[in-house]
Design a protein around this motif. Sequence first.
Motif, PDB file in Angstrom:
ATOM      1  N   TYR A 187      31.389 -19.938 -47.330  1.00  0.00           N
ATOM      2  CA  TYR A 187      30.766 -20.505 -46.088  1.00  0.00           C
ATOM      3  C   TYR A 187      31.405 -21.404 -45.160  1.00  0.00           C
ATOM      4  CZ  TYR A 187      26.805 -18.311 -47.815  1.00  0.00           C
ATOM      5  OH  TYR A 187      26.046 -17.274 -48.774  1.00  0.00           O
ATOM      6  N   LEU A 188      32.613 -22.162 -45.729  1.00  0.00           N
ATOM      7  CA  LEU A 188      33.249 -23.044 -45.002  1.00  0.00           C
ATOM      8  C   LEU A 188      34.651 -22.666 -44.347  1.00  0.00           C
ATOM      9  CD1 LEU A 188      32.547 -26.572 -46.761  1.00  0.00           C
ATOM     10  CD2 LEU A 188      31.393 -25.376 -44.780  1.00  0.00           C
ATOM     11  N   VAL A 189      35.055 -21.461 -45.261  1.00  0.00           N
ATOM     12  CA  VAL A 189      36.402 -20.946 -44.564  1.00  0.00           C
ATOM     13  C   VAL A 189      36.101 -19.437 -44.281  1.00  0.00           C
ATOM     14  CG1 VAL A 189      38.788 -20.475 -45.425  1.00  0.00           C
ATOM     15  CG2 VAL A 189      37.599 -22.534 -46.204  1.00  0.00           C
ATOM     16  N   SER A 190      35.684 -18.460 -45.105  1.00  0.00           N
ATOM     17  CA  SER A 190      35.531 -17.157 -44.766  1.00  0.00           C
ATOM     18  C   SER A 190      34.907 -16.795 -43.512  1.00  0.00           C
ATOM     19  CB  SER A 190      35.109 -16.517 -46.199  1.00  0.00           C
ATOM     20  OG  SER A 190      36.198 -16.426 -47.156  1.00  0.00           O
ATOM     21  N   LEU A 191      33.374 -17.437 -43.510  1.00  0.00           N
ATOM     22  CA  LEU A 191      32.665 -17.121 -42.418  1.00  0.00           C
ATOM     23  C   LEU A 191      33.263 -17.323 -41.207  1.00  0.00           C
ATOM     24  CD1 LEU A 191      29.979 -16.102 -41.696  1.00  0.00           C
ATOM     25  CD2 LEU A 191      29.003 -18.259 -42.339  1.00  0.00           C
ATOM     26  N   PRO A 192      33.649 -18.694 -40.906  1.00  0.00           N
ATOM     27  CA  PRO A 192      34.141 -19.371 -39.898  1.00  0.00           C
ATOM     28  C   PRO A 192      35.564 -18.345 -39.283  1.00  0.00           C
ATOM     29  CG  PRO A 192      33.989 -20.994 -41.033  1.00  0.00           C
ATOM     30  CD  PRO A 192      33.617 -19.987 -42.048  1.00  0.00           C
ATOM     31  N   PHE A 193      36.298 -17.790 -40.401  1.00  0.00           N
ATOM     32  CA  PHE A 193      37.244 -17.013 -40.037  1.00  0.00           C
ATOM     33  C   PHE A 193      36.910 -15.585 -39.515  1.00  0.00           C
ATOM     34  CE2 PHE A 193      40.057 -13.392 -41.166  1.00  0.00           C
ATOM     35  CZ  PHE A 193      41.416 -13.802 -40.633  1.00  0.00           C
ATOM     36  N   VAL A 194      35.748 -14.985 -40.180  1.00  0.00           N
ATOM     37  CA  VAL A 194      35.250 -13.665 -39.571  1.00  0.00           C
ATOM     38  C   VAL A 194      34.955 -14.113 -38.353  1.00  0.00           C
ATOM     39  CG1 VAL A 194      33.345 -12.144 -39.847  1.00  0.00           C
ATOM     40  CG2 VAL A 194      34.802 -13.053 -42.001  1.00  0.00           C
ATOM     41  N   LEU A 195      33.961 -15.196 -37.785  1.00  0.00           N
ATOM     42  CA  LEU A 195      33.350 -15.416 -36.662  1.00  0.00           C
ATOM     43  C   LEU A 195      34.720 -15.710 -35.582  1.00  0.00           C
ATOM     44  CD1 LEU A 195      30.733 -17.888 -37.618  1.00  0.00           C
ATOM     45  CD2 LEU A 195      30.329 -15.433 -36.956  1.00  0.00           C
ATOM     46  N   LEU A 196      35.605 -16.127 -35.877  1.00  0.00           N
ATOM     47  CA  LEU A 196      36.689 -16.368 -35.034  1.00  0.00           C
ATOM     48  C   LEU A 196      37.532 -15.173 -34.764  1.00  0.00           C
ATOM     49  CD1 LEU A 196      39.030 -18.174 -33.371  1.00  0.00           C
ATOM     50  CD2 LEU A 196      40.227 -18.022 -35.766  1.00  0.00           C
TER      51      LEU A 196
ATOM     52  N   ASN B  17      32.199  -5.864 -53.110  1.00  0.00           N
ATOM     53  CA  ASN B  17      30.936  -6.000 -52.228  1.00  0.00           C
ATOM     54  C   ASN B  17      31.297  -6.907 -50.886  1.00  0.00           C
ATOM     55  OD1 ASN B  17      29.493  -4.284 -53.458  1.00  0.00           O
ATOM     56  ND2 ASN B  17      28.446  -5.693 -54.600  1.00  0.00           N
ATOM     57  N   HIS B  18      31.953  -8.240 -51.420  1.00  0.00           N
ATOM     58  CA  HIS B  18      32.283  -9.138 -50.153  1.00  0.00           C
ATOM     59  C   HIS B  18      33.324  -8.506 -49.380  1.00  0.00           C
ATOM     60  CE1 HIS B  18      30.033 -11.977 -52.745  1.00  0.00           C
ATOM     61  NE2 HIS B  18      30.000 -13.010 -51.830  1.00  0.00           N
ATOM     62  N   LEU B  19      34.252  -7.779 -49.761  1.00  0.00           N
ATOM     63  CA  LEU B  19      35.452  -7.257 -49.158  1.00  0.00           C
ATOM     64  C   LEU B  19      34.827  -6.403 -48.025  1.00  0.00           C
ATOM     65  CD1 LEU B  19      38.090  -6.689 -48.365  1.00  0.00           C
ATOM     66  CD2 LEU B  19      38.497  -5.204 -49.958  1.00  0.00           C
ATOM     67  N   ILE B  20      33.911  -5.323 -48.600  1.00  0.00           N
ATOM     68  CA  ILE B  20      33.210  -4.351 -47.695  1.00  0.00           C
ATOM     69  C   ILE B  20      32.497  -4.917 -46.639  1.00  0.00           C
ATOM     70  CG2 ILE B  20      31.486  -2.597 -47.697  1.00  0.00           C
ATOM     71  CD1 ILE B  20      32.505  -1.430 -50.575  1.00  0.00           C
ATOM     72  N   LEU B  21      31.733  -6.101 -47.022  1.00  0.00           N
ATOM     73  CA  LEU B  21      31.067  -6.730 -45.894  1.00  0.00           C
ATOM     74  C   LEU B  21      31.785  -7.060 -44.725  1.00  0.00           C
ATOM     75  CD1 LEU B  21      27.989  -7.663 -45.097  1.00  0.00           C
ATOM     76  CD2 LEU B  21      28.356  -9.731 -46.069  1.00  0.00           C
TER      77      LEU B  21
ATOM     78  N   VAL C  79      34.909  -6.152 -43.845  1.00  0.00           N
ATOM     79  CA  VAL C  79      35.579  -5.512 -43.154  1.00  0.00           C
ATOM     80  C   VAL C  79      34.325  -4.496 -42.375  1.00  0.00           C
ATOM     81  CG1 VAL C  79      36.696  -3.075 -43.248  1.00  0.00           C
ATOM     82  CG2 VAL C  79      37.171  -5.025 -44.884  1.00  0.00           C
ATOM     83  N   LEU C  80      33.330  -4.264 -42.549  1.00  0.00           N
ATOM     84  CA  LEU C  80      32.233  -3.473 -41.986  1.00  0.00           C
ATOM     85  C   LEU C  80      31.911  -4.371 -40.836  1.00  0.00           C
ATOM     86  CD1 LEU C  80      29.882  -1.785 -44.589  1.00  0.00           C
ATOM     87  CD2 LEU C  80      31.331  -0.753 -43.449  1.00  0.00           C
ATOM     88  N   VAL C  81      31.520  -5.665 -41.054  1.00  0.00           N
ATOM     89  CA  VAL C  81      31.018  -6.342 -39.640  1.00  0.00           C
ATOM     90  C   VAL C  81      32.126  -6.387 -38.891  1.00  0.00           C
ATOM     91  CG1 VAL C  81      30.567  -8.779 -38.997  1.00  0.00           C
ATOM     92  CG2 VAL C  81      29.512  -7.916 -41.281  1.00  0.00           C
ATOM     93  N   PHE C  82      33.257  -6.653 -38.998  1.00  0.00           N
ATOM     94  CA  PHE C  82      34.358  -6.479 -38.054  1.00  0.00           C
ATOM     95  C   PHE C  82      34.485  -5.515 -37.281  1.00  0.00           C
ATOM     96  CE2 PHE C  82      38.820  -6.240 -36.586  1.00  0.00           C
ATOM     97  CZ  PHE C  82      38.777  -7.347 -35.631  1.00  0.00           C
ATOM     98  N   ASN C  83      34.688  -4.231 -38.279  1.00  0.00           N
ATOM     99  CA  ASN C  83      34.911  -3.010 -37.693  1.00  0.00           C
ATOM    100  C   ASN C  83      33.697  -2.273 -37.021  1.00  0.00           C
ATOM    101  OD1 ASN C  83      37.184  -0.829 -39.057  1.00  0.00           O
ATOM    102  ND2 ASN C  83      36.949  -2.717 -40.100  1.00  0.00           N
ATOM    103  N   PHE C  84      32.540  -2.910 -37.159  1.00  0.00           N
ATOM    104  CA  PHE C  84      31.405  -2.287 -36.212  1.00  0.00           C
ATOM    105  C   PHE C  84      31.457  -3.035 -34.854  1.00  0.00           C
ATOM    106  CE2 PHE C  84      27.366  -3.164 -34.731  1.00  0.00           C
ATOM    107  CZ  PHE C  84      26.544  -2.096 -34.750  1.00  0.00           C
TER     108      PHE C  84
ATOM    109  N   ALA D  80      25.065   0.802 -46.402  1.00  0.00           N
ATOM    110  CA  ALA D  80      25.627   0.715 -45.117  1.00  0.00           C
ATOM    111  C   ALA D  80      25.350   1.874 -44.015  1.00  0.00           C
ATOM    112  CB  ALA D  80      27.351   0.536 -45.343  1.00  0.00           C
ATOM    113  N   PHE D  81      25.309   3.029 -44.492  1.00  0.00           N
ATOM    114  CA  PHE D  81      24.879   4.239 -43.664  1.00  0.00           C
ATOM    115  C   PHE D  81      23.227   3.930 -43.273  1.00  0.00           C
ATOM    116  CE2 PHE D  81      28.672   6.133 -45.391  1.00  0.00           C
ATOM    117  CZ  PHE D  81      29.160   6.901 -44.296  1.00  0.00           C
ATOM    118  N   GLU D  82      22.638   3.605 -44.396  1.00  0.00           N
ATOM    119  CA  GLU D  82      21.066   3.199 -43.867  1.00  0.00           C
ATOM    120  C   GLU D  82      20.957   2.107 -42.929  1.00  0.00           C
ATOM    121  OE1 GLU D  82      19.142   2.594 -47.637  1.00  0.00           O
ATOM    122  OE2 GLU D  82      19.221   5.001 -48.009  1.00  0.00           O
TER     123      GLU D  82
END
Length: 666
Positions: free
Chosen positions: A312-321, A395-399, A401-406, A557-559
């Motif tokens: 929550y303090l590193v990965s999540l801010p990085f994804v948002l960036l 699961n964390h990796l897929i989440l 990658v999916l968020v960014f790719n989408f 993910a498809f659903e």
Amino acid sequence: MQQLVDVTGTSFTPLVVVELATNTTEEAIEWLLSRIRDKQEIGGADLLVEQLGLGVGGQEKENPHVFLVGATRQRLLSGAEEVGLFKEYNDGSMRGFTCANKHNFTEFMGDGDGFLSKAECQYIVKHELDTLRAQSETHVPGHSEAKLYPGKSIIRRLQSKGILIQIFPLHEQEDLKRLSFTWYKRVKLSLQPLDAIRQYFGEGQALYFGFLEFFTFALVPMALVGVPYYLFDWEDYDKYVIFAGFNLVWCTVILELWKRYSASLAYCWGTLSRKKAFEEPRPGFHGVLGLNPVTGREEPLYPNAKRQLRIYLVSLPFVLLCLYLSLYVMMIYFQMEGWAISVHVEEPTFWTGILLFIPSIIYAVVIEIMNLIYRYAAEFLTEWENHRLESSYQNHLILKVLVFNFFNCFASLFYIAFVMQDMALLRQSLATLLITSQILNQFMEAFLPYWLQRRRNKKMLRKVQKRRTLDGQELPLAEQVRLEADMSTYLGTFDDYLELFLLFGYVSLFSCVYPLAAVLVVLNNITEVYSDAFKMCHVFKRPFSDPAANIGVWQLAFEAMSVIAVVTNCALIGLSPQVKAYFPDSEIQLILWIVAIEHLLLAFKFLLSFLIPDVPKHIQIRLARLEFESLEALKKKVRKLRRPAAGNRKPRAAGAQLHPEFRAGS
């Protein structure tokens, strides 16, 4: 395949290749080989292993620490019982294999030769190697830096310390030739040989190709509707209400049908009711040594609170960036698009007309590059989060990658559709993104791996071709192992499912404004079948079998994408001039109606998913019957254990009377 002879004099078929680092000490090699050969009673794997002889030429450069592992037929059968393989019983049901009643299984003939497929045998050998555990050793002999902990997996420790370079199953040349011929070497209009794929590569790979095939056939009705819709409605971008309504039903129904179809496949393959094994920690997992409260074994422990802080303090801010950077690139694309349109308006020529497509092509290429860079960053971050289990890591990796790719692939389309409300530009952008991404994917997945593999193995392939032309013999085992050891490692179905997920999004979200999207995806999927089949057979090392019962987290993910598709298509319907004409004076009333319809459709979607069972009725009955028989057999066994022997029964005391309820004649 050529037979080998173990030091005990037992002949065996080599199934798995184990390659150790060139600097591995002889002491460590002897210790590992003895642990592999030792009986299970004393902590060994009870397998057969022999060192590979060097191939013809280039002996000095080749790694001598390559070993071939196999097992006796009886050991493989006992291993099948240990891992819980399901096989067809004489009554037609799928049951867990046991050596005690092996002759009651349909395909068991004689001594069981051919009962287990090569993929199953290799999976069993891999399982037995993975379950080799350290006992009293404190470190790997000859490698004091590689510490061992009692009860921890030896193979995983060797992998994490770089002593074990790779472990992979061998291809079976004759079986591979037959599979290649029926799969991709001849153009045909028949279905893929899913049973043969499952026999050779395992259930995980077979389910992916089954889903690819199912998705392709599910797109055919949409493609058939889309072609005339596109041809007779080329200039009118707003008449898409009917097609959007078709999208709403289509994306819901096909996923429900797929769940039933995959359940049928998994039942026939014996993985539907198979229990998952207890997950061991990942090789890269690290922490302070402690006791696992479940197993009681010593293993690294890592505080969950610390992991959550990293997330929550590193990965999540990085994804948002990264999402912000993606948004910034998108705005640059719109500036380029506006410039191209202004140039074309000032001087409408053939070349300025071509210029209109250039920004979309550049943006599509940039999207692919950003997705690739982000993928490496996501893998690094997820590894740094230090997840204990492989499933949690995936699961964390897929989440991520999916968020960014989408966001990266669809944000511009949402902006054009609902902010700019320019359906002509939406159609053009969707077509350009779809076509460009497919061309790039085909180049990256088909041509590039083949070209690199040919360059890497050019010398070896010349030897193989020369030998075959001279005597027509099969490729020698040593040369086959060396050739396969240099092949690329198959990294699983992650990228393949991700590509299908994005294609599903393009079709389900916005194909109503570009009906040819389904046609393009069908053509892409057909070529994908052949390119993926070729890569699996000739470019990658053979992967270990993955006894999967479904497509896992990708189903969710498809659903989720289908839910977004319902909302998107309802919003597009609300933007159409035909619907707006019914609400000329009140835009708020239109929005309320669209939101109400959208909620009703979502409720209908969830009701439909509830009413349509995931598992067909006849399979539910078979599973329930099998569970009932298992419980009855367990009850009989318990009664038998509790019943005292006839000689030990105490005689009834004199004068003792039976309860009136049990007296004769009562």
